[in-house]
Each structure stands twice: as C-alpha cells, then as structure tokens.
Design an enzyme around this catalytic site. Structure first.
Site, PDB file in Angstrom:
ATOM      1  NE  ARG A 103      -2.465   0.657   3.652  1.00  0.00           N
ATOM      2  CZ  ARG A 103      -3.229   1.101   4.628  1.00  0.00           C
ATOM      3  NH1 ARG A 103      -4.534   1.184   4.459  1.00  0.00           N
ATOM      4  NH2 ARG A 103      -2.722   1.452   5.767  1.00  0.00           N
ATOM      5  CB  THR A 107      -1.961   7.173  -3.118  1.00  0.00           C
ATOM      6  OG1 THR A 107      -1.369   5.855  -3.209  1.00  0.00           O
ATOM      7  CG2 THR A 107      -1.067   8.179  -3.809  1.00  0.00           C
ATOM      8  CG  ASP A 199       2.688  -2.806   9.044  1.00  0.00           C
ATOM      9  OD1 ASP A 199       2.806  -4.015   8.722  1.00  0.00           O
ATOM     10  OD2 ASP A 199       2.841  -1.879   8.236  1.00  0.00           O
ATOM     11  CG  ASP A 202       6.301  -3.221   9.891  1.00  0.00           C
ATOM     12  OD1 ASP A 202       6.938  -3.719   8.935  1.00  0.00           O
ATOM     13  OD2 ASP A 202       6.036  -2.015   9.992  1.00  0.00           O
TER      14      ASP A 202
HETATM   15  C1  PRP Z   1      -1.099  -4.260   4.539  1.00  0.00           C
HETATM   16  C2  PRP Z   1      -2.002  -5.478   4.665  1.00  0.00           C
HETATM   17  C3  PRP Z   1      -2.810  -5.424   3.409  1.00  0.00           C
HETATM   18  C4  PRP Z   1      -2.986  -3.940   3.215  1.00  0.00           C
HETATM   19  C5  PRP Z   1      -4.376  -3.586   3.661  1.00  0.00           C
HETATM   20  O1  PRP Z   1      -0.054  -4.500   3.676  1.00  0.00           O
HETATM   21  O2  PRP Z   1      -1.310  -6.685   4.807  1.00  0.00           O
HETATM   22  O3  PRP Z   1      -2.174  -6.016   2.294  1.00  0.00           O
HETATM   23  O4  PRP Z   1      -2.005  -3.285   4.029  1.00  0.00           O
HETATM   24  O5  PRP Z   1      -4.673  -2.268   3.381  1.00  0.00           O
HETATM   25  P1  PRP Z   1      -5.804  -1.847   2.334  1.00  0.00           P
HETATM   26  O6  PRP Z   1      -7.006  -2.651   2.630  1.00  0.00           O
HETATM   27  O7  PRP Z   1      -5.981  -0.390   2.627  1.00  0.00           O
HETATM   28  O8  PRP Z   1      -5.263  -2.079   0.949  1.00  0.00           O
HETATM   29  P2  PRP Z   1       1.161  -3.465   3.479  1.00  0.00           P
HETATM   30  O9  PRP Z   1       0.887  -2.544   2.364  1.00  0.00           O
HETATM   31  O10 PRP Z   1       1.484  -2.846   4.795  1.00  0.00           O
HETATM   32  O11 PRP Z   1       2.341  -4.407   2.994  1.00  0.00           O
HETATM   33  P3  PRP Z   1       3.215  -5.459   3.815  1.00  0.00           P
HETATM   34  O12 PRP Z   1       2.315  -6.609   4.178  1.00  0.00           O
HETATM   35  O13 PRP Z   1       4.264  -5.872   2.862  1.00  0.00           O
HETATM   36  O14 PRP Z   1       3.756  -4.762   5.047  1.00  0.00           O
HETATM   37  N1  URA Z   2      -2.338  -2.638   7.061  1.00  0.00           N
HETATM   38  C1  URA Z   2      -1.992  -3.085   8.298  1.00  0.00           C
HETATM   39  O1  URA Z   2      -1.066  -3.905   8.445  1.00  0.00           O
HETATM   40  N2  URA Z   2      -2.683  -2.602   9.355  1.00  0.00           N
HETATM   41  C2  URA Z   2      -3.686  -1.726   9.231  1.00  0.00           C
HETATM   42  O2  URA Z   2      -4.296  -1.344  10.245  1.00  0.00           O
HETATM   43  C3  URA Z   2      -4.025  -1.262   7.946  1.00  0.00           C
HETATM   44  C4  URA Z   2      -3.334  -1.744   6.869  1.00  0.00           C
END
Ligand code: PRP
Ligand code: URA
Length: 208
Positions: A103, A107, A199, A202
């Site tokens: 994400r 944006t 997150d 993380d």
């Molecule tokens: C997080 C989560 C989803 C997304 C959800 O991923 O695991 O994929 O955000 O958000 P949305 O519904 O607003 O799209 P992130 O972008 O943090 O990537 P990562 O898992 O690699 O940390």
């Molecule tokens: N992605 C995450 O990992 N946590 C949130 O709360 C939203 C998006």
C-alpha cells in the site's frame, strides 16, 4: 448474495486479544496468526464441492466423499504468508499463488510488485489471504487479478477488517464471500484499522 462471516468462536476471540496486544512479540504473533487462520479455514471453504468415493473400512465398503475442487491459496505479501502456511498444513492439496502488493503510504492505493499466478490458472476456487482489510484496495486488486486470469470462484479470508474496507470489497466484488475473525470500528486518518493491531507485516516479521 454471499455473506460476510465474522467468527464468533470463543477460542478465536481469546487469541485475537493476544494478537492485538502491542507487547506480543513476533514469534507469538506468528503462532497466533496461524492458529486463528486454521480456525477460519473451515468457514472460508464451506462451499467446496465434493465427489463420492468408495472406501473399504475394516467392516465393509462404504460411500464417502473427497474434495472435488482444485484449490488455490493466494497470500497477499507480505502479511498473508503466515495465513497461507497455516492453511496449507490443513489443506495440503492446495497450491499457493503468491501476489505481492504493498500500500503506497501517501495514496493508500495498492501497488503490485510480484505475481506468481499462472497465465491460465487451472483452479476451481481461490482463497485470497490477507490479515488486514483496511481501505479494501489490496483485496480488491488481488481479486481483480484473479478474475482477469479466469479463476471461476473466489473467496477472501482476513483476520481484522474495517467497515470501510468491507463495504468497498462488497461493492467491487459482491460475488466474493468474506470470512473474518473480527470487524473493527473504523479507519484512522492514515488508513490504519482502529483498534486493529498495527502493521500486520511488521509485527509478523519483526520489521517495525
Ligand atoms: C497491509 C495489509 C494489506 C494492506 C491492507 O499490507 O497486509 O495487504 O495493508 O490495506 P488496504 O485494505 O488499505 O489495501 P502493506 O501494504 O502494509 O504491505 P506489507 O504486508 O508488505 O507490510
Ligand atoms: N495494514 C496493516 O497492516 N494494518 C492496518 O491497520 C491497515 C493496513
């Protein structure tokens, strides 16, 4: 229209409390993601098709059932990986298709950086796995990709969702059933689920 199912089982609710706790370290967090995911698997796959099979028990021959659908588990990287591993243990017949989406912080729109889907998926049912359904952008993008590739039936399984994300997903893909461990209050101003767990990527991989 397929439903949004939010798990009510006491064990899942109990484990969610530890998952949300900010003091829970990555090894325990990963274990909880796996345990809750295995609990969600049965609901998320409840419409799989069966075929009859003849089985010889110690007493007699009888008619039983086996899975007839070819199943794909589709973890959205990174955070969906822990869910996929746990579900694959319980469903070793499944194949795993990795989709890399992150994400954009400014944006909040999903950016695709990896796609391990075959050009023509020979699957009957694909289950998209992502612990967090926040704005819904990542789940919608993953399902768009699967539909474009010709996947006949698709489901989504997540751990925690915001109402905004559920609505966006239902509006974009009303045919896709959604299975969740919890439906939270709202998104905050930077797109995080409240109360949420922070997150998910993380916290699984210790990268905060
Ligand atoms: C997080 C989560 C989803 C997304 C959800 O991923 O695991 O994929 O955000 O958000 P949305 O519904 O607003 O799209 P992130 O972008 O943090 O990537 P990562 O898992 O690699 O940390
Ligand atoms: N992605 C995450 O990992 N946590 C949130 O709360 C939203 C998006």
């Amino acid at each position: 229209m397929p439903t949004v199912h939010v798990a009510s089982h006491p064990l899942i609710r109990h484990k969610l409390a530890r998952l949300r706790d900010k003091t829970t370290p990555p090894p325990e967090f990963r274990k909880l993601v796996a345990e809750i995911s295995r609990g969600l698997l049965f609901e998320a796959t409840k419409d799989l098709r069966l075929a009859q099979v003849s089985v010889q028990t110690p007493l007699m021959e009888t008619t039983c059932e086996r899975l007839a659908d070819r199943i794909g588990l589709v973890p959205v990287l990174r955070a969906g990986l822990g869910m996929a591993e746990a579900m694959l243990d319980a469903l070793p017949e499944a194949t795993v298709w990795h989709l890399g989406l992150y994400r954009d912080h400014a944006t909040l729109k999903p950016v695709t950086y990896y796609n391990k889907l075959p050009a023509k998926p020979d699957m009957d049912f694909a289950l998209v796995l992502d612990p967090m359904l926040a704005t819904g952008g990542s789940a919608i993008a993953a399902i768009d990709i699967l539909k474009k590739a010709g996947t006949p039936r698709i489901g989504f399984a997540g751990l925690i969702a915001a109402p905004e994300g559920v609505k966006a997903l239902r509006d974009a893909h009303p045919d896709v059933p959604v299975t969740l461990a919890a439906l939270d209050s709202h998104l905050n101003e930077i797109g995080y689920i409240v109360p949420g767990l922070g997150d998910a990527g993380d916290r699984q991989f210790g990268t905060a």
